[in-house]
Motif scaffolding. Structure first.
Motif, short mmCIF file in Angstrom:
data_model
loop_
_atom_site.label_atom_id
_atom_site.label_comp_id
_atom_site.label_asym_id
_atom_site.label_seq_id
_atom_site.Cartn_x
_atom_site.Cartn_y
_atom_site.Cartn_z
N LYS A 1 -35.20 -4.60 -10.92
CA LYS A 1 -34.71 -5.91 -10.49
C LYS A 1 -33.21 -5.81 -10.19
N VAL A 2 -32.77 -6.62 -9.26
CA VAL A 2 -31.34 -6.75 -8.99
C VAL A 2 -30.80 -7.66 -10.07
N GLU A 3 -29.76 -7.21 -10.76
CA GLU A 3 -29.21 -8.01 -11.87
C GLU A 3 -28.05 -8.86 -11.36
N TYR A 4 -28.19 -10.16 -11.53
CA TYR A 4 -27.15 -11.12 -11.17
C TYR A 4 -26.53 -11.65 -12.46
N THR A 5 -25.23 -11.75 -12.48
CA THR A 5 -24.55 -12.32 -13.65
C THR A 5 -23.61 -13.43 -13.19
N MET A 6 -23.26 -14.26 -14.13
CA MET A 6 -22.31 -15.33 -13.88
C MET A 6 -21.26 -15.29 -14.98
N ASN A 7 -20.02 -15.43 -14.61
CA ASN A 7 -18.92 -15.35 -15.58
C ASN A 7 -18.61 -16.74 -16.13
N ASN A 8 -19.50 -17.23 -16.97
CA ASN A 8 -19.32 -18.54 -17.60
C ASN A 8 -18.45 -18.39 -18.85
N ARG B 1 -23.19 -7.92 -8.74
CA ARG B 1 -24.58 -7.52 -8.90
C ARG B 1 -24.64 -6.05 -9.32
N THR B 2 -25.68 -5.70 -10.05
CA THR B 2 -25.91 -4.30 -10.42
C THR B 2 -27.36 -3.94 -10.12
N TYR B 3 -27.56 -2.65 -9.89
CA TYR B 3 -28.90 -2.12 -9.62
C TYR B 3 -28.98 -0.76 -10.28
N SER B 4 -29.96 -0.60 -11.16
CA SER B 4 -30.10 0.65 -11.91
C SER B 4 -31.46 1.27 -11.66
N LEU B 5 -31.45 2.57 -11.49
CA LEU B 5 -32.67 3.35 -11.33
C LEU B 5 -32.70 4.33 -12.49
N ASP B 6 -33.66 4.17 -13.38
CA ASP B 6 -33.73 5.00 -14.58
C ASP B 6 -34.85 6.02 -14.47
N ASP B 7 -34.52 7.25 -14.83
CA ASP B 7 -35.50 8.33 -14.94
C ASP B 7 -36.33 8.50 -13.67
N ILE B 8 -35.63 8.60 -12.53
CA ILE B 8 -36.34 8.81 -11.27
C ILE B 8 -36.43 10.31 -10.99
N LEU B 9 -37.41 10.68 -10.19
CA LEU B 9 -37.63 12.08 -9.85
C LEU B 9 -37.00 12.38 -8.50
N LEU B 10 -36.21 13.45 -8.46
CA LEU B 10 -35.63 13.94 -7.21
C LEU B 10 -36.11 15.37 -7.00
N PRO B 11 -37.25 15.55 -6.32
CA PRO B 11 -37.79 16.90 -6.12
C PRO B 11 -36.86 17.78 -5.28
N VAL B 12 -36.75 19.04 -5.69
CA VAL B 12 -35.94 20.02 -4.97
C VAL B 12 -36.88 21.08 -4.41
#
Length: 173
Positions: A45-52, A71-82
């Motif tokens: 998910k795209v993470e949206y935050t508000m500085n309240n 906004r932040t976007y994280s990809l965890d433990d993805i495979l990058l084949p070589v």
């Protein structure tokens, strides 16, 4: 029994089918790009935050609405084949070594890049200028990379030059 084998075969195809989304990293300055070769089955998910701000008033806590955060976007433990081709890879996917080099080079040079998550029907989940805050690459037994990547939105600051005075007027945008 043949009917069961057919059902199992269709189920296996369904579970192993390539995702209908592409994740592209793009450099607006050099026009270079890489496509992640493997897309997670469930897109992050795209993470949206508000500085309240919360402060204590005479009647108790009061919440003051702030501005939108980055906004932040994280990809965890993805495979990058070589140098491998797996059936679950994206057709236009780049080699894992190329993806690693693309990201680390831009981090070293402190360059802005763009991440776009697009679907085969042309719709977008995300298209954002960003910096890569964190990147972890670990090589597995077969020489592929397992990676975790974290991107944070980069808001461009517009600068204009006043044609009459030559002054530099900075506008945030």
């Amino acid at each position: 029994m043949p009917f069961l084998n057919m059902i199992l075969s269709q189920l296996e195809y369904y579970l192993n089918r390539p995702s209908k989304a592409d994740i592209v990293l793009y450099d607006d300055l050099t026009y270079e790009n890489v496509v992640l070769p493997v897309v997670p089955a469930t897109l992050p998910k795209v993470e949206y935050t508000m500085n309240n701000e919360v402060f204590n008033g005479a009647t108790g806590d009061i919440l003051l609405a702030g501005y939108m955060g980055l906004r932040t976007y994280s990809l965890d433990d993805i495979l990058l084949p070589v140098n491998h081709k797996y059936k679950f890879m994206r057709p236009r996917g780049s080699d894992g070594e190329e993806v690693k080099e693309f990201i680390t080079q831009r981090m070293e040079l402190r360059q802005v890049l763009r991440i776009a998550v697009t679907f085969s029907d042309g719709s977008e989940l995300l298209n954002m200028a960003c910096l890569c805050n964190k990147a972890y690459f670990i090589k597995d037994k077969v020489g592929d990379y397992k990676a975790s990547l974290e991107f944070t939105e980069y808001p461009y600051v517009n600068q204009t030059i006043n044609s009459t005075t030559g002054d530099n007027n900075t506008l945030s945008g």
